[in-house]
Design a protein around this motif. Sequence first.
Motif, mmCIF file in Angstrom:
data_model
loop_
_atom_site.group_PDB
_atom_site.id
_atom_site.type_symbol
_atom_site.label_atom_id
_atom_site.label_comp_id
_atom_site.label_asym_id
_atom_site.label_seq_id
_atom_site.Cartn_x
_atom_site.Cartn_y
_atom_site.Cartn_z
ATOM 1 N N PRO A 101 0.726 -1.339 -0.130
ATOM 2 C CA PRO A 101 0.191 -0.069 -0.122
ATOM 3 C C PRO A 101 0.937 1.367 0.016
ATOM 4 O O PRO A 101 0.619 2.301 -0.765
ATOM 5 C CB PRO A 101 -0.941 -0.129 1.311
ATOM 6 N N ARG A 128 -5.132 1.415 -2.472
ATOM 7 C CA ARG A 128 -6.421 1.299 -1.724
ATOM 8 C C ARG A 128 -6.755 -0.182 -1.657
ATOM 9 O O ARG A 128 -7.072 -0.920 -0.783
ATOM 10 C CB ARG A 128 -7.359 2.011 -2.400
ATOM 11 N N SER A 131 -4.328 -1.875 0.790
ATOM 12 C CA SER A 131 -4.488 -1.588 1.987
ATOM 13 C C SER A 131 -5.300 -2.711 3.184
ATOM 14 O O SER A 131 -5.259 -2.785 4.230
ATOM 15 C CB SER A 131 -5.316 -0.185 2.399
ATOM 16 N N ASN A 141 -3.293 2.939 10.003
ATOM 17 C CA ASN A 141 -4.309 4.216 9.705
ATOM 18 C C ASN A 141 -3.645 5.165 9.006
ATOM 19 O O ASN A 141 -4.368 5.905 8.659
ATOM 20 C CB ASN A 141 -4.682 4.190 11.179
ATOM 21 N N ARG A 144 -3.771 4.443 5.192
ATOM 22 C CA ARG A 144 -5.133 4.901 4.853
ATOM 23 C C ARG A 144 -5.443 5.977 4.800
ATOM 24 O O ARG A 144 -5.996 6.697 4.080
ATOM 25 C CB ARG A 144 -5.856 3.887 5.731
ATOM 26 N N GLU A 148 -6.477 8.622 1.481
ATOM 27 C CA GLU A 148 -7.837 9.430 1.356
ATOM 28 C C GLU A 148 -7.115 10.838 1.135
ATOM 29 O O GLU A 148 -7.827 11.628 0.338
ATOM 30 C CB GLU A 148 -8.610 9.390 2.528
#
Length: 157
Positions: A101, A128, A131, A141, A144, A148
């Motif tokens: 990722p 994504r 992930s 986290n 991720r 975003e």
Amino acid sequence: MTEQQQTSDDGVMTRIGQAMMLLHGGDREEARNRFGVLWQQIGPDGDPLHRCTLAHYMADAQDDPDTELAWDLRALSAAEGLAEERLAAHASAVALRALYPSLHLNLAADYVKLQQPDAARIHLDRARAASDTLDDDSYGNGVRAAIERLELRLRAM
């Protein structure tokens, strides 16, 4: 893995970590120098986790976006360098999978810097998708959340 291989592996990762500390401390040139020496010592047939980790951080030490992209591509190539059956038996398999990722996220960010949104979207989608392998911890986290944030930047392009 023999004790000698374990000691060698620990030594390489320690040296990568030391160069990373220089990088994070702001000494990009010395970090690049140390990463370069390690890259030569590891060689093209070195442990894929070492090559991947080293190239991943060498990319972060670059000032030129094209050179950064080249190192991020080397990192991905090192991670993909093992055939799936070898990867399953390799001690570094879990660690390599957890890097995907971040590897794709970095490539997406590189392509954004280079004003190539289509290539950026491809790698953001791959980041994504990969992930799912991340744990629900600060690293996972954080990756991720970075996915975003980059998605929002890409929408604005």
